[in-house]
Motif scaffolding. Structure first.
Motif, PDB file in Angstrom:
ATOM      1  N   GLY A 166       0.847  -1.329   0.204  1.00 25.99           N
ATOM      2  CA  GLY A 166       0.001  -0.140   0.013  1.00 25.99           C
ATOM      3  C   GLY A 166       0.854   1.248  -0.271  1.00 25.99           C
ATOM      4  N   THR A 168       3.969   1.456  -1.244  1.00 24.68           N
ATOM      5  CA  THR A 168       4.394   1.628  -2.558  1.00 24.68           C
ATOM      6  C   THR A 168       3.412   2.391  -3.694  1.00 24.68           C
ATOM      7  OG1 THR A 168       5.313  -0.346  -2.320  1.00 24.68           O
ATOM      8  CG2 THR A 168       5.768   0.439  -4.636  1.00 24.68           C
ATOM      9  N   ALA A 169       2.040   1.794  -3.567  1.00 27.53           N
ATOM     10  CA  ALA A 169       1.227   2.219  -4.282  1.00 27.53           C
ATOM     11  C   ALA A 169       0.675   3.862  -3.986  1.00 27.53           C
ATOM     12  CB  ALA A 169      -0.132   1.520  -4.032  1.00 27.53           C
ATOM     13  N   SER A 170       0.945   4.276  -2.831  1.00 27.93           N
ATOM     14  CA  SER A 170       0.743   5.652  -2.511  1.00 27.93           C
ATOM     15  C   SER A 170       1.972   6.349  -3.073  1.00 27.93           C
ATOM     16  CB  SER A 170       0.737   5.785  -0.773  1.00 27.93           C
ATOM     17  OG  SER A 170      -0.425   5.108  -0.476  1.00 27.93           O
ATOM     18  N   PHE A 172       3.502   5.858  -5.890  1.00 23.73           N
ATOM     19  CA  PHE A 172       3.247   5.925  -7.009  1.00 23.73           C
ATOM     20  C   PHE A 172       2.146   7.094  -7.436  1.00 23.73           C
ATOM     21  CE2 PHE A 172       5.263   1.843  -7.993  1.00 23.73           C
ATOM     22  CZ  PHE A 172       5.771   2.034  -9.286  1.00 23.73           C
ATOM     23  N   ALA A 216      -2.065   3.407 -11.707  1.00 21.96           N
ATOM     24  CA  ALA A 216      -1.268   2.180 -11.009  1.00 21.96           C
ATOM     25  C   ALA A 216      -1.566   2.136  -9.619  1.00 21.96           C
ATOM     26  CB  ALA A 216       0.325   2.031 -11.224  1.00 21.96           C
ATOM     27  N   GLY A 217      -1.405   3.348  -9.037  1.00 26.92           N
ATOM     28  CA  GLY A 217      -1.529   3.500  -7.740  1.00 26.92           C
ATOM     29  C   GLY A 217      -3.219   3.384  -7.280  1.00 26.92           C
ATOM     30  N   PHE A 220      -4.271  -0.278  -7.475  1.00 20.81           N
ATOM     31  CA  PHE A 220      -3.958  -1.061  -6.246  1.00 20.81           C
ATOM     32  C   PHE A 220      -5.063  -0.783  -5.108  1.00 20.81           C
ATOM     33  CE2 PHE A 220      -2.291  -1.136  -1.913  1.00 20.81           C
ATOM     34  CZ  PHE A 220      -1.700  -2.367  -1.993  1.00 20.81           C
ATOM     35  N   LYS A 221      -5.338   0.458  -5.178  1.00 18.66           N
ATOM     36  CA  LYS A 221      -6.251   0.709  -3.900  1.00 18.66           C
ATOM     37  C   LYS A 221      -7.748   0.138  -4.341  1.00 18.66           C
ATOM     38  CE  LYS A 221      -3.513   3.466  -1.684  1.00 18.66           C
ATOM     39  NZ  LYS A 221      -2.860   3.017  -0.569  1.00 18.66           N
ATOM     40  N   SER A 223      -7.993  -2.754  -6.003  1.00 21.36           N
ATOM     41  CA  SER A 223      -7.407  -4.027  -6.499  1.00 21.36           C
ATOM     42  C   SER A 223      -8.254  -4.471  -7.946  1.00 21.36           C
ATOM     43  CB  SER A 223      -8.117  -4.955  -5.603  1.00 21.36           C
ATOM     44  OG  SER A 223      -9.384  -4.925  -5.600  1.00 21.36           O
ATOM     45  N   PHE A 227      -2.939  -5.023 -10.283  1.00 16.18           N
ATOM     46  CA  PHE A 227      -2.379  -4.417  -9.291  1.00 16.18           C
ATOM     47  C   PHE A 227      -3.129  -5.212  -8.097  1.00 16.18           C
ATOM     48  CE2 PHE A 227      -2.683  -1.158 -12.588  1.00 16.18           C
ATOM     49  CZ  PHE A 227      -1.278  -1.075 -12.580  1.00 16.18           C
TER      50      PHE A 227
END
Lengths: 484, 167
Positions: A166, A168-170, A172, A216-217, A220-221, A223, A227
């Motif tokens: 998470g 890493t996603a933030s 990005f 990308a970020g 992730f959040k 899903s 990602f």
């Protein structure tokens, strides 16, 4: 704008919820070390319901405090969805924490309320900084909640994986945002929207890169594939009510921020990013549904089912004919998703806790043990799969029609095809419930605690009600002014 | 090459080397130290960009505050090396190296190919300008950060505390 001449009454629901969350936190440490405090759960539900009423009263009119905080139809509807979702999650949690005395209840509920506050901020801001603060408030509370059973190895593993990935996603998201800020010189989405067309002409490479980083970020959040790797592990390890929070509230709030950023901030360059969302939606639907078939654990199965549902929700983003229609489709499906997923998770929590096992076989013979739960679960699963007379069916149908109107036939075909695939795994659970005998060492009848049965009943009524009377909601949504 | 560019290259190299050392070094105290030096170098970059206030804050908060906090965290928690998954294979490491390398090269192509006009405004990062923005325009975000820190604090205490004996 300065802080002195702003219309602060717009923030009433947020301020009230913040104060109530702090009161609940204070009440917790004033009442000593006892681990059993059911009144805190009831108070949390009451404060969420009170905030819902305040949202319905104070957020009726469109208004804004600069671009930092905006109140519009989109913010109001999503706030109500989120608040009711968290209220349902807390009702499920009350049963869970009753059985797990190692969970600190006061901290658990106040973190859930802080996360709600973050989600509310996420859906009602038009400024990158405020949006990001809201996102982090939600995320950091969720990281902690995932690791709340700290003596359980899986819960700790889930929390660590979630916080690392998470974070890493933030990073990005922030990196993409910093490029946008560097080129436009503003963090306000309205100003960004005006500036991007010329920037895209001047710096196409770097702008595409910035948008890709943000997608990308955010991906992730919410899903979406590719990602989604964190979702099954975190969903499996986290306490089951927290899993329901992640899959319902966290996901809907994530969609809120995606829609806000892309439809307010980058609406003028829709053609540049719509196809990325179309591709993401397609692979998310295919991969999510395919991998879900081979799952043997119910929480992992729900994780992949949630991934697939995120794919359906992305379809209207990629197939916009008019903004109002797209928003109406997404919010209708979000409401349906909330009802059916929350109801399903209430039953999953009860069953997996009762059998202390999260394999699919823990559902065996549920019809003989608790017929009402088995029938309710069937309706939720049918709704998730998209079969008629449920809200899920109408939501999917609505999105499908929208995709055809936008002449994205291939996306509509993938949607139908993957929905058919999803029948297999949803029917797998039904087969366990109706066609298997209960395991010999389980109790013959499963007693249903009141909060869980309340969540199940409300979700059931909603799922069928909005399936039959979908036009009540869609008419309301179609006449709403979505963005300020 | 102007003096500013030479300073930039030196500071940037220090920042990148120290950031990599945080991952490479084995002992946690060494990692904390290299993190402090990384923050120092970034503060230097802020000074180069004429954002003196931000540079001083960077030194105070990151080098002073955060590093000490890390040392406290190391002291107060017991830590053992645990692994969830077996060591990754060589192929896996190679593939991820290729992936990260290509991401970096894509970014470098974009950043180096960009031709932006130089900023002319002399005082952009003064304390006055930051204060007005922070407590005027961005006050909601500022309050949000307050709640964020509280939530992080509560979560950290719950997860990290040692259980007292319950009688």
């Amino acid at each position: 704008m300065s802080a002195y001449n702003a219309n602060w009454s717009l923030m009433t629901p947020e301020i009230v919820l913040m104060i109530l969350a702090l009161v609940i936190f204070t009440l917790d440490f004033m009442t000593g070390m006892s681990r059993n405090k059911p009144f805190l759960g009831r108070l949390s539900i009451l404060s969420l319901l009170a905030t819902t009423v305040l949202v319905a009263v104070f957020n009726r009119e469109t208004g804004q405090i600069g671009d930092m905080f905006v109140v519009d139809g989109f913010a109001m509807v999503l706030k109500i969805v989120i608040l009711l979702g968290v209220a349902g999650v807390i009702a499920i949690s009350m049963y869970y924490v009753d059985r797990h005395r190692d969970v600190y209840q006061g901290e658990y509920y106040s973190l859930l309320l802080f996360a709600t506050l973050g989600a509310m901020l996420m859906v009602s801001s038009a400024d990158l900084i405020t949006l990001f603060v809201g996102l982090e408030l939600l995320s950091i509370s969720a990281y902690c909640l995932a690791g709340f059973k700290k003596y359980n190895g899986k819960s700790t593993e889930a929390a660590i994986k979630y916080v690392v990935l998470g974070g890493t996603a933030s990073a990005f998201i922030l990196y993409g945002m910093s490029f946008v800020y560097g080129l436009t010189g503003t963090t306000s989405l309205v100003d960004i929207n005006e500036a991007v067309p010329t920037l895209f002409a001047d710096y196409p490479y770097i702008m595409t890169m910035a948008i890709m980083f943000m997608i990308a970020g955010f991906g992730f959040k919410i899903s979406v594939v590719p990602f989604h790797m964190w979702a099954p592990d975190v969903y499996e390890g986290a306490p089951t009510p927290v899993t329901s929070f992640l899959s319902v509230v966290s996901k809907i709030a994530g969609f809120g921020i995606v829609l806000r950023v892309f439809f307010v901030g980058f609406e003028s360059v829709y053609d540049e990013w719509a196809f990325i969302f179309a591709l993401l939606a397609a692979i998310t639907m295919i991969v999510g549904n395919m991998i879900a078939i081979v799952q043997r654990k119910v929480k992992r199965l729900m994780a992949f089912s949630g991934v697939a549902q995120a794919g359906y929700l992305l379809v209207p983003v990629a197939t916009m004919v008019s903004l109002d229609m797209t928003m109406s489709m997404i919010t209708f499906y979000a409401v349906a998703y909330l009802l059916m997923t929350l109801g399903a998770f209430a039953i999953i929590t009860l069953v997996t806790e009762d059998t202390e096992d999260d394999a699919l076989t823990s559902f065996s013979g549920l019809y003989q043990r608790a017929p009402y739960l088995a029938i309710a679960m069937t309706i939720f699963l049918l709704s998730l799969a998209g079969l008629p007379i449920t809200a899920g069916f109408f939501g999917k149908f609505y999105i499908f029609v929208g995709a055809i109107q936008a002449e994205m036939l291939w996306l509509a075909v993938i949607m139908i095809f993957t929905s058919i695939v999803s029948f297999f795994y949803y029917f797998g659970i039904m087969k366990q419930m109706f066609m298997r005998d209960p395991k010999p060492n389980d109790d013959q009848t499963l007693s249903v605690p009141k909060p869980v049965s309340a969540v199940v009943t409300i979700s059931l009524v909603g799922t069928i009600g909005f399936g039959l009377l979908a036009n009540v909601l869609t008419n309301y949504f179609n006449n709403l002014q979505w963005f300020f | 090459m102007t003096g500013q560019e030479i300073m930039f290259i030196i500071l940037a190299l220090i920042a990148i080397c120290c950031a990599s050392l945080v991952i490479v070094l084995k002992r946690i105290s060494h990692r904390v130290l290299s993190m402090a030096f990384c923050s120092f170098a970034i503060a230097g970059l802020y000074f180069l960009l004429r954002a003196e206030f931000l540079g001083i804050i960077q030194i105070m908060v990151y080098v002073g505050g955060l590093t000490v906090l890390f040392v406290f965290a190391v002291m107060m928690t017991d830590h053992r090396t645990t692994t969830f998954v077996p060591e990754r294979s060589k192929v896996f490491k190679f593939v991820s190296f290729i992936g990260v390398g290509s991401l970096l090269s894509i970014m470098l192509i974009g950043i180096l190919g960009m031709d932006l006009p130089a900023g002319t405004e002399p005082f952009i990062g003064t304390a006055e300008a930051i204060g007005l923005e922070l407590y005027g325009n961005y006050v909601i975000a500022f309050l949000g950060v307050g709640i964020l820190l509280l939530a992080a604090l509560i979560g950290a205490i719950v997860i990290a505390r040692k259980e007292a004996d319950e009688q």
